[in-house]
Design an enzyme around this catalytic site. Structure first.
Site, PDB file in Angstrom:
ATOM      1  N   GLY A   8       0.824  -1.194   0.000  1.00 48.88           N
ATOM      2  CA  GLY A   8       0.000   0.000   0.000  1.00 48.88           C
ATOM      3  C   GLY A   8       0.864   1.251   0.000  1.00 48.88           C
ATOM      4  O   GLY A   8       0.366   2.357   0.199  1.00 48.88           O
ATOM      5  N   GLY A  10       2.872   2.161   2.174  1.00 49.30           N
ATOM      6  CA  GLY A  10       2.912   2.704   3.535  1.00 49.30           C
ATOM      7  C   GLY A  10       4.326   2.759   4.081  1.00 49.30           C
ATOM      8  O   GLY A  10       5.296   2.376   3.408  1.00 49.30           O
ATOM      9  N   SER A  11       4.452   3.213   5.330  1.00 52.19           N
ATOM     10  CA  SER A  11       5.794   3.476   5.848  1.00 52.19           C
ATOM     11  C   SER A  11       6.611   2.205   6.043  1.00 52.19           C
ATOM     12  O   SER A  11       7.799   2.171   5.711  1.00 52.19           O
ATOM     13  CB  SER A  11       5.748   4.305   7.131  1.00 52.19           C
ATOM     14  N   GLY A  13       6.256  -0.820   4.586  1.00 51.82           N
ATOM     15  CA  GLY A  13       6.568  -1.443   3.295  1.00 51.82           C
ATOM     16  C   GLY A  13       7.703  -0.722   2.594  1.00 51.82           C
ATOM     17  O   GLY A  13       8.619  -1.347   2.046  1.00 51.82           O
ATOM     18  N   LYS A 185       2.041  -5.955  22.007  1.00 47.86           N
ATOM     19  CA  LYS A 185       2.849  -4.804  22.481  1.00 47.86           C
ATOM     20  C   LYS A 185       2.181  -3.503  22.062  1.00 47.86           C
ATOM     21  O   LYS A 185       2.352  -2.467  22.717  1.00 47.86           O
ATOM     22  CB  LYS A 185       4.296  -4.915  22.026  1.00 47.86           C
ATOM     23  N   SER A 248       6.235   6.017  18.521  1.00 45.53           N
ATOM     24  CA  SER A 248       5.202   4.994  18.357  1.00 45.53           C
ATOM     25  C   SER A 248       3.822   5.642  18.255  1.00 45.53           C
ATOM     26  O   SER A 248       3.433   6.443  19.096  1.00 45.53           O
ATOM     27  CB  SER A 248       5.217   4.027  19.554  1.00 45.53           C
ATOM     28  N   ARG A 249       3.074   5.242  17.211  1.00 40.60           N
ATOM     29  CA  ARG A 249       1.720   5.770  17.030  1.00 40.60           C
ATOM     30  C   ARG A 249       0.801   5.272  18.137  1.00 40.60           C
ATOM     31  O   ARG A 249      -0.106   5.971  18.571  1.00 40.60           O
ATOM     32  CB  ARG A 249       1.191   5.367  15.644  1.00 40.60           C
ATOM     33  N   ASN A 250       1.043   4.048  18.614  1.00 38.40           N
ATOM     34  CA  ASN A 250       0.199   3.505  19.685  1.00 38.40           C
ATOM     35  C   ASN A 250       0.448   4.254  20.992  1.00 38.40           C
ATOM     36  O   ASN A 250      -0.479   4.654  21.681  1.00 38.40           O
ATOM     37  CB  ASN A 250       0.481   2.007  19.855  1.00 38.40           C
ATOM     38  N   GLU A 268      -2.560   0.278  15.561  1.00 40.81           N
ATOM     39  CA  GLU A 268      -2.960  -1.124  15.451  1.00 40.81           C
ATOM     40  C   GLU A 268      -3.508  -1.706  16.762  1.00 40.81           C
ATOM     41  O   GLU A 268      -4.324  -2.616  16.755  1.00 40.81           O
ATOM     42  CB  GLU A 268      -1.781  -1.973  14.956  1.00 40.81           C
TER      43      GLU A 268
END
Ligand SMILES: NC(=O)C1=CN([C@@H]2O[C@H](COP(=O)(O)OP(=O)(O)OC[C@H]3O[C@@H](n4cnc5c(N)ncnc54)[C@H](O)[C@@H]3O)[C@@H](O)[C@H]2O)C=CC1
Ligand SMILES: O=C(CO)COP(=O)(O)O
Length: 320
Positions: A8, A10-11, A13, A185, A248-250, A268
């Site tokens: 896609g 994305g980052s 990939g 995680k 971290s996006r999370n 995610e």
């Protein structure tokens, strides 16, 4: 033969395409958005990486058939909610190919390798995971990951393709353990962001990380994963990285949480939360930290109250 990344664009990939291209492994990145493909092929840039220019030898295409031609391996790097659907849509074109899963999450109450069993033989499947921010990989900052597969010849072959002086690849046969650690995680990182957002002390944070690792261990071992995985790069390694870094996006989602889940981009842990609760319920595993994180996000419970609730559980029986 080369490697296709139906990523896609994305980052993750793109970062993995960068790693492979750096090793002279022929790569083709597939993305569905033609504008993004044109821009990448013209300027070799991506909205995910400010001002970074990729080598012009990395090509992107919006044609999945073109992307799959002359490739024996697919590296799947779309978000977890898109992975099964994408594989279903190309299942007739990939039965002879190796597939590397890189999304970190659960789908429909299961790990991805289990969900993809109808389409991909376990001997052709592997999982790449570990503490690895895409933004640091493209800067060639030393990164160590694990590739897990039931097929040791395949994991060794992939280890060769990916390994370089900045990207060190370990192999493992514990697919279940590596996948569960990578998925969970992200959930614990959201909780860690909640705690840091509330400016808790280092004592609390250290206890939180230790108890998260313990809770993660309960489900990993119950599902047949290994303790060595828990204590390795994809386990405690990625837990430390994601639970302690604003990259971290999370973690950032938890740190800045304001009750809104609709604008979160590739967080995610949010998608995995209901799925891990379903798995925990099915296998009768107590996961108080995951439950507290779920209550904060979806039942508007205050962070402090949830921490307090966990203190109210009966006195611990073991010192861990
Ligand atoms: N970015 C990172 O540092 C790392 C990410 N990962 C994992 O990799 C997975 C992908 O994450 P990122 O690349 O970071 O996300 P991203 O948000 O940077 O990119 C995702 C890409 O997938 C595309 N996409 C979404 N749904 C699609 C569909 N149905 N069909 C085709 N393309 C679709 C989007 O357009 C976007 O370009 C996640 O599971 C993440 O946990 C793992 C390690 C590191
Ligand atoms: O998995 C990652 C690093 O190992 C990336 O974490 P985030 O998805 O939280 O940004």
């Amino acid at each position: 033969m080369g490697i296709t990344l139906p990523a896609g664009g994305g980052s993750w990939g793109l970062a993995l395409a960068f790693v492979l291209n750096n090793n002279n492994v022929p790569v083709k990145v597939w993305a569905r958005d033609e504008k993004q493909v044109d821009l990448f092929n013209r300027e070799h840039t991506s909205k995910y990486f400010d001002s970074f220019v990729f080598p012009s030898s990395i090509k992107m295409t919006s044609s999945i058939d073109e992307a799959l031609s002359n490739s024996d391996t697919l590296v799947l790097s779309v978000p977890v909610r898109a992975t099964v659907g994408l594989v279903e849509s190309i299942k007739d074109k990939i039965h002879d190919k190796n597939v590397v899963l890189t999304a970190k999450g659960l789908d429909n109450g299961e790990i991805l390798s289990e969900r993809l069993k109808p389409y991909i033989s376990s001997l052709k499947l592997s999982v790449l995971s570990g503490p690895s921010f895409a933004s640091e990989v493209i800067q060639k900052k030393t990164t160590c990951v694990v590739i897990a597969s039931e097929n040791s010849d395949l994991s060794k072959e992939l280890q060769n393709d990916f390994s370089s002086d900045f990207f060190r690849v370990y192999t493992s046969d514990d697919v279940v353990g590596v996948e569960l650690c990578g998925a969970l995680k992200n959930v614990y990182a959201i909780g860690s962001g909640f705690l840091d957002g509330k400016k808790v002390g280092y004592n609390t944070k250290a206890s939180y990380l230790t108890r998260s690792l313990h809770e993660l261990g309960n489900i990993v071992l119950n599902r047949g994963g290994k303790e060595t995985t828990l204590l390795g790069l994809s386990g405690i390694g990625d837990l430390i990285l994601t639970c302690t870094s604003p990259t971290s996006r999370n973690y950032s989602f938890g740190y800045n949480f304001n009750g809104d889940t609709t604008t979160a981009h590739t967080v995610e842990g949010l998608y995995t939360l209901p799925n891990i609760l379903e798995m925990a319920d099915k296998y009768k595993i107590d996961m108080p930290i995951v439950k507290a994180i779920n209550s904060i996000i979806f039942n508007n419970e205050p962070v402090e109250e949830c921490m307090h609730l966990s203190q109210k559980r009966r006195h611990p029986e073991h010192r861990r």
